[in-house]
Design an enzyme around this catalytic site. Structure first.
Site, mmCIF file in Angstrom:
data_model
loop_
_atom_site.group_PDB
_atom_site.id
_atom_site.type_symbol
_atom_site.label_atom_id
_atom_site.label_comp_id
_atom_site.label_asym_id
_atom_site.label_seq_id
_atom_site.Cartn_x
_atom_site.Cartn_y
_atom_site.Cartn_z
ATOM 1 N N ASP A 1 -1.569 74.618 73.020
ATOM 2 C CA ASP A 1 -0.608 74.703 71.922
ATOM 3 C C ASP A 1 -0.106 73.291 71.632
ATOM 4 O O ASP A 1 0.442 72.628 72.523
ATOM 5 C CB ASP A 1 0.558 75.610 72.328
ATOM 6 C CG ASP A 1 1.520 75.903 71.202
ATOM 7 O OD1 ASP A 1 1.642 75.063 70.282
ATOM 8 O OD2 ASP A 1 2.172 76.959 71.233
ATOM 9 N N TYR B 1 7.614 73.327 55.636
ATOM 10 C CA TYR B 1 6.261 72.771 55.517
ATOM 11 C C TYR B 1 6.327 71.391 54.861
ATOM 12 O O TYR B 1 5.713 70.428 55.333
ATOM 13 C CB TYR B 1 5.404 73.721 54.688
ATOM 14 C CG TYR B 1 4.005 73.229 54.407
ATOM 15 C CD1 TYR B 1 2.973 73.439 55.322
ATOM 16 C CD2 TYR B 1 3.706 72.567 53.216
ATOM 17 C CE1 TYR B 1 1.687 72.996 55.059
ATOM 18 C CE2 TYR B 1 2.423 72.113 52.949
ATOM 19 C CZ TYR B 1 1.416 72.336 53.867
ATOM 20 O OH TYR B 1 0.146 71.887 53.614
ATOM 21 N N LYS C 1 5.225 67.700 56.381
ATOM 22 C CA LYS C 1 4.149 66.888 55.805
ATOM 23 C C LYS C 1 4.649 65.528 55.321
ATOM 24 O O LYS C 1 3.971 64.510 55.489
ATOM 25 C CB LYS C 1 3.477 67.656 54.664
ATOM 26 C CG LYS C 1 2.748 68.925 55.106
ATOM 27 C CD LYS C 1 1.615 68.607 56.083
ATOM 28 C CE LYS C 1 0.819 69.830 56.450
ATOM 29 N NZ LYS C 1 -0.319 69.533 57.342
#
Length: 325
Positions: free
Chosen positions: A65, A157, A161
């Site tokens: 992970d 998200y 990014k």
């Protein structure tokens, strides 16, 4: 056709169990490399390893992970012990969560950032001592055009990014004294992968990628090219370049338009139940390379339509902005 320059090289790929990571593994396997495949889903990795072995590569599977820094160190050590060096490390594992910012649980935002940003940092931190000891190495970050273009209803998200692009730029500056250690960022446009099927979804609406979507093999081919000829930034798909330029030239309009487009889509999309997707656990579906969202025809055929659509959208945005004044 196999490239002899890659034969025998050790390539580590995180998030290899499906989508772009799986496509990359299959593409690199054609070049007779030594593949180290990592993800949480060991069963999917073993199935992929068998395919890559048939194609012609030796494969080591490591269940890991990326949010676990110690697991990334173990992955780097396992790869290094197996072949004596690591030539290319591909940070690829990623997740997505969609929904109103305040209605999405904070632990979901946290997990997205821990996977997409800290997961890449963990990978880089684990492999960098090996690269420095070797005095060479290539780190490839699959960032996506989301590193430039904000995604409304995907705030975690977007934060991951944008943060990832900043992290990578800082690392590149830091490593200027190491001429044979390369940090290479990839910015693909929307890909036809199962990733959106795996997404945590609090919109209560069915999610689909915005067209046009590209075959993830295009990204895989770009990864191979970067492994052969390291390049700081690579944009995969003409849409990615157009969207980057659009946001650079018309940041406010682009941001407003993306919000409007997504809100319109959510009003008309089919209703579904909320889900955590694969955020906290693996899922037993969507372990393929493609997600089934592709448009027919070659990507180049869409360029004129993409460009025309964007120009019309920005012209309309400019007109509306001027009208409001």
């Amino acid at each position: 056709m196999s490239n002899r320059l890659l034969a025998g090289k050790t390539i580590v790929i995180t998030g290899a169990s499906s989508g772009a990571g799986r496509a990359a593994a299959l593409e690199f396997a054609r070049h007779n490399v030594a593949l180290v495949l990592a993800a949480r889903n060991e069963t999917a990795l073993e199935e992929l390893a068998a395919e890559c072995g048939i194609i012609g590569s030796d494969v080591l599977v490591v269940a890991a992970d990326v949010t676990d820094a110690k697991a990334m160190i173990n992955l780097a050590n396992a790869a290094n012990d197996w072949r004596g060096q690591i030539d290319v490390w591909i940070n690829n594992a990623g997740v997505l969560a969609a929904g109103d910012f305040d209605k999405t649980p904070i632990e979901v935002h946290t997990q997205v950032i821990e996977t997409n940003l800290l997961g890449y940092i963990n990978g880089a931190h684990a492999v960098m001592p090996i690269f420095k000891k070797q005095r060479k190495g290539i780190l490839i970050n699959n960032i996506s055009i989301g590193g430039y273009l904000p995604v409304p209803y995907g705030t975690g998200y977007t934060a991951s990014k944008f943060g990832l692009r900043g992290f990578s730029e800082a690392l590149k500056a830091e490593l200027t004294g190491w001429p044979d250690i390369y940090i290479c960022d990839l910015f693909p446009a929307f890909l036809d992968t199962p990733g959106i099927l795996h997404a945590a979804n609090y919109t209560e609406k069915e999610l689909k990628p915005a067209p046009p979507v590209y075959d993830p093999r295009r990204l895989a081919l770009a990864m191979v090219q970067v492994a052969l000829n390291p390049k700081s930034n690579t944009y995969v798909g003409s849409t990615s370049i157009l969207l980057k330029l659009a946001h650079a030239v018309f940041p406010e309009i682009t941001t407003k338009l993306t919000g409007s487009v997504i809100r319109y889509y959510l009003k008309t999309a089919n209703p579904i139940a909320s889900t955590n997707g694969n955020l906290f656990n693996t899922v037993p579906y969507g372990m393929s390379t493609n997600g089934g969202f592709g448009l027919p025809g070659k990507p180049k055929a869409h360029r004129k339509y993409i460009a025309a659509g964007l120009l019309l959208s920005f012209a309309a945005g400019l007109y509306l902005t001027s009208f409001k004044k």
